[in-house]
Design a protein around this motif. Structure first.
Motif, mmCIF file in Angstrom:
data_model
loop_
_atom_site.group_PDB
_atom_site.id
_atom_site.type_symbol
_atom_site.label_atom_id
_atom_site.label_comp_id
_atom_site.label_asym_id
_atom_site.label_seq_id
_atom_site.Cartn_x
_atom_site.Cartn_y
_atom_site.Cartn_z
ATOM 1 N N GLU A 54 -13.448 -21.556 24.842
ATOM 2 C CA GLU A 54 -14.495 -21.741 26.071
ATOM 3 C C GLU A 54 -15.920 -21.083 24.857
ATOM 4 O OE1 GLU A 54 -13.959 -20.541 29.394
ATOM 5 O OE2 GLU A 54 -12.122 -21.077 29.279
ATOM 6 N N VAL A 55 -17.259 -21.371 25.911
ATOM 7 C CA VAL A 55 -18.092 -20.931 25.454
ATOM 8 C C VAL A 55 -19.439 -19.592 26.581
ATOM 9 C CG1 VAL A 55 -18.316 -22.931 23.788
ATOM 10 C CG2 VAL A 55 -19.398 -23.207 26.058
ATOM 11 N N THR A 56 -19.807 -18.968 25.954
ATOM 12 C CA THR A 56 -21.218 -18.617 26.551
ATOM 13 C C THR A 56 -23.019 -18.982 26.148
ATOM 14 O OG1 THR A 56 -19.632 -16.461 26.760
ATOM 15 C CG2 THR A 56 -21.889 -16.337 27.047
ATOM 16 N N THR A 104 -17.046 -31.308 22.491
ATOM 17 C CA THR A 104 -16.580 -30.584 21.409
ATOM 18 C C THR A 104 -17.418 -29.395 21.140
ATOM 19 O OG1 THR A 104 -17.391 -30.936 19.821
ATOM 20 C CG2 THR A 104 -15.730 -32.928 20.752
ATOM 21 N N LEU A 105 -16.490 -28.562 21.355
ATOM 22 C CA LEU A 105 -17.117 -27.044 20.488
ATOM 23 C C LEU A 105 -17.769 -27.024 19.231
ATOM 24 C CD1 LEU A 105 -16.429 -23.663 20.515
ATOM 25 C CD2 LEU A 105 -14.888 -23.279 19.326
ATOM 26 N N ALA A 108 -15.959 -14.705 19.044
ATOM 27 C CA ALA A 108 -16.086 -14.395 18.173
ATOM 28 C C ALA A 108 -15.098 -14.607 16.633
ATOM 29 C CB ALA A 108 -16.196 -12.306 18.228
ATOM 30 N N ASP A 109 -14.076 -14.199 16.977
ATOM 31 C CA ASP A 109 -13.375 -14.826 16.239
ATOM 32 C C ASP A 109 -13.284 -16.597 15.594
ATOM 33 O OD1 ASP A 109 -12.017 -12.517 15.990
ATOM 34 O OD2 ASP A 109 -11.028 -12.516 17.229
ATOM 35 N N LEU A 110 -13.653 -17.202 17.071
ATOM 36 C CA LEU A 110 -13.283 -18.680 16.553
ATOM 37 C C LEU A 110 -14.356 -18.663 16.235
ATOM 38 C CD1 LEU A 110 -12.502 -21.370 16.778
ATOM 39 C CD2 LEU A 110 -12.664 -21.478 18.679
ATOM 40 N N GLU A 111 -16.015 -18.112 16.544
ATOM 41 C CA GLU A 111 -16.654 -18.538 15.957
ATOM 42 C C GLU A 111 -17.435 -18.534 14.664
ATOM 43 O OE1 GLU A 111 -22.403 -17.215 16.869
ATOM 44 O OE2 GLU A 111 -20.187 -17.117 18.010
#
Length: 334
Positions: A70-72, A130-131, A175-178
């Motif tokens: 998920e991205v914003t 991809t992310l 946030a954690d993934l970033e």
């Protein structure tokens, strides 16, 4: 919003320069224009006010990348009502003839429409990335794709809207993934910083070593020059001493020569004086050889009298006179 002044049986409407007013009566457009001011009857007039200035719509679009993350995306859509009459027919921009306020919420409808369209285009644009690509590729490609998609969307044109452009503020992940994605970059940046620090320290050490070597070279050069100076000063001192010794020797020799000449002259003078005195004495003695004894005695007494001290009184006694005569007689007998 329009300003409506109430009078008996009639109303007066005055709009802003950025508002387009459409007046309908019996389903027919009686007036349509921007910044109008006119009289109307409230029981028969149907009024719509459409703003024609440029507007901004900020929204947050959520999407899922190709690796199911998920991205914003923060999106801002700039738009304008290009065809106010068409907009008035498609959306409810009707105003109350008494107060001049909208009877519905047309801007919310526009925001919902553009928000859904922009979110859909964002989802379509990020679905094939991809992310890491979505976050690291920047907002330029995404902005271009969303803007092109909104400009080509038929629903926007059918509503009378015109999209001026779309801006993408950022594309963020959880946030954690970033933070997890930022860790390699942070570690690399930290490694770069440490390497830069090490290089600066190594450069500083190298500079200190170069400075120390330069100082040592200067000291060695100065010591060599000092040694040359000492040697030169010794040479100069020896030269001065040799010159002084030579000068002293020359002076001593000159003094000795002078003394020798003076001594020879004095000896010669003494010899000559002795010879002269001897010759004079010989001549004197030769002159006395033929002189009678009485004459010599008289000369001797005269010489003696000339060399005696001054006598104030002389007393001759018979004894003294007898002794003198005896000695004189004895001298003649010899």
């Amino acid at each position: 919003m329009a300003t409506i002044t109430r009078y008996p049986f009639v109303r007066h409407l005055r709009t802003a320069p950025t508002s387009h007013v459409v007046q309908l009566r019996d389903g027919t457009v009686r007036r349509s224009g921007t910044g109008l001011s006119f009289w109307f009857r409230p029981l028969t007039a149907v009024l719509s006010e459409v703003p024609v200035d440029d507007r901004e719509l900020p929204l947050v679009a959520r999407a899922r990348t190709a690796d199911l993350q998920e991205v914003t995306a923060q999106v801002t859509v700039s738009y304008r009502f290009e065809d106010p009459e068409l907009v008035a027919r498609r959306l409810d921009f009707g105003i109350d003839p008494g107060t001049g306020t909208w009877t519905a919420s047309p801007l919310d409808q526009v925001a919902h429409l553009l928000g859904e369209l922009a979110s859909g285009h964002v989802m379509d644009a990020l679905a094939g990335s991809t992310l890491r690509e979505a976050i690291s590729s920047g907002t330029g490609p995404l902005r271009a794709r969303v803007t092109a998609a909104l400009l080509a969307d038929d629903r926007v044109a059918a509503t009378g809207l015109r999209v001026l452009g779309a801006r993408i503020g950022s594309v963020r992940a959880d946030a954690d993934l970033e933070r997890a994605l930022q860790t390699p970059a942070r570690e690399q940046a930290q490694s770069e910083a440490e390497r830069s620090t090490f290089e600066r320290r190594a450069l500083a050490v190298e500079r200190d070593r170069a400075i120390a070597e330069n100082e040592m070279t200067n000291r060695i050069e100065l010591a060599g020059r000092e040694q040359q100076l000492v040697a030169q000063e010794g040479t100069n001192a020896r030269a001065r001493a040799d010159e002084a010794a030579a000068a002293a020797l020359i002076e001593a020799r000159a003094h000795a020569d002078r003394q020798r000449v003076l001594a020879a002259a004095a000896a010669e003078a003494a010899r000559l004086q002795g010879e002269a005195e001897g010759a004079a004495e010989s001549a004197r003695m030769a002159a006395y050889a033929d002189v009678p004894y009485e004459v010599l005695l008289a000369v001797a007494l005269r010489e003696l009298a000339g060399n005696l001290p001054a006598i104030g009184q002389l007393t001759l006694t018979p004894d003294a006179l007898t002794g003198a005569l005896t000695a004189l007689t004895a001298g003649r007998g010899e």
